[in-house]
Design an enzyme around this catalytic site. Structure first.
Site, mmCIF file in Angstrom:
data_model
loop_
_atom_site.group_PDB
_atom_site.id
_atom_site.type_symbol
_atom_site.label_atom_id
_atom_site.label_comp_id
_atom_site.label_asym_id
_atom_site.label_seq_id
_atom_site.Cartn_x
_atom_site.Cartn_y
_atom_site.Cartn_z
ATOM 1 N N PRO A 2 4.058 -1.540 -5.692
ATOM 2 C CA PRO A 2 2.904 -2.205 -5.548
ATOM 3 C C PRO A 2 2.667 -4.287 -5.847
ATOM 4 C CG PRO A 2 3.742 -2.006 -8.081
ATOM 5 C CD PRO A 2 4.917 -1.634 -7.130
ATOM 6 N N GLU A 3 1.565 -4.191 -5.080
ATOM 7 C CA GLU A 3 1.655 -6.166 -5.166
ATOM 8 C C GLU A 3 0.079 -5.865 -5.626
ATOM 9 O OE1 GLU A 3 1.556 -6.377 -0.288
ATOM 10 O OE2 GLU A 3 3.038 -4.752 -0.076
#
Length: 271
Positions: A2-3
């Site tokens: 996850p960014e």
DNA sequence: CACGGATCCTGATGGC
DNA sequence: TGCCATCAGGATCCGT
């Protein structure tokens, strides 16, 4: 995994549903990156006020204190009325009157931390050194340019470090640099003012588009409703080594920077 | 203090 | 139900 976009998409997928819920109980599985910092029993009775995001952290505001949730490399969250018994990679459950929030994280690089307030030392240790929010008003070109001037490291690594601007991870760093026409290996302090301005715009554009697309699902990311993201289908360079550039047809190149894979078009992106 | 590298952990994949 | 090396969306810590 996850960014910023994945974290934001996750937040949007359960914030309205959990707001106002009262915590019935909480439980922990295997240890995550840091200890919770509070007994799970002490969360009982707390009311969820809001869910915010700072960088790649989800901030779950309670009436007294907040939970900082980080998804690390492989984390994802689900929020549903009823969930099956916790599996081997489910490491945190928050049962509420409106559903159960569950963190699944095979690699356990993620974390759930309780802080009495955002100003508290615990929260500040995690949030205190974070750079500016790329989608907010505080991300202005002049400050960005000045910050880059002080770094001799490759621009891609400066973006990943998150001290200048937060939320840009390995996928979106490559994508934003492509959009800005900048080689990932270019030293940050060698970027001209116009190029820094272009990069700033590219970062915003890429991240905003990714949020719109529901994030990137390379392997197993899904939002709190179990839905996958679709940004990766239109990626210009990430994971496309050897394939033709979508703009000029030149073969996309791959390299390693700081033990992370980087992708770029040698024709479209200038040193 | 800015930088580069090692490190945490598990699973998937591909070569042999 | 092979074994081994490599790689994966992150971020901290530790030398220099």
């Amino acid at each position: 995994m996850p960014e910023l976009p994945e974290v934001e998409v996750t937040r949007l997928s359960f914030e309205a549903r959990i707001r106002g819920a009262t915590v019935l109980s909480a439980s922990l599985g295997k240890p995550l990156r840091w200890p919770l910092g509070i007994a799970t029993a002490q969360l009982q009775g707390q009311v969820v006020q809001a869910v915010r995001r700072r960088g790649k952290y989800l901030l779950i505001d309670l009436n007294e204190g907040l939970l900082l949730v980080h998804l690390g490399m492989s984390g994802s969250v689900v929020f549903a009325d009823t969930l099956a018994e916790a599996g081997k990679h489910d490491h945190f459950d928050l049962l509420t009157t409106q559903g159960t929030l569950r963190l699944n994280d095979p690699r356990r690089f993620g974390a759930v931390v309780f802080a009495p307030s955002e100003a508290d030392a615990i929260a500040q240790k995690l949030l205190g050194r974070l750079g500016v929010e790329p989608l907010g008003d505080g991300f202005d070109a002049a400050t960005f340019y000045q910050a880059l001037q002080q770094r001799k490291t490759a621009i891609k690594q400066v973006l990943l470090a998150g001290e200048v601007v937060v939320g840009v991870g390995n996928i979106y760093a490559s994508e934003a640099l492509f959009l800005a026409g900048i080689r990932p290996t270019t030293r940050a302090n060698r970027l001209s003012r116009p190029r820094a301005l272009r990069l700033k715009a590219a970062i915003r554009q890429v991240l905003a588009l990714a949020v719109e697309k529901g994030g990137s699902t390379l392997r197993d990311f899904s939002n709190a409703q179990g839905e996958s993201g679709h940004f990766q289908e239109g990626a210009m360079v990430y994971g496309r080594q050897g394939q033709p550039c979508r703009v000029c047809g030149t073969a996309i190149k791959g390299l390693r920077q700081g033990q992370r894979s980087t992708f770029f078009c040698p024709q479209c992106q200038k040193p």
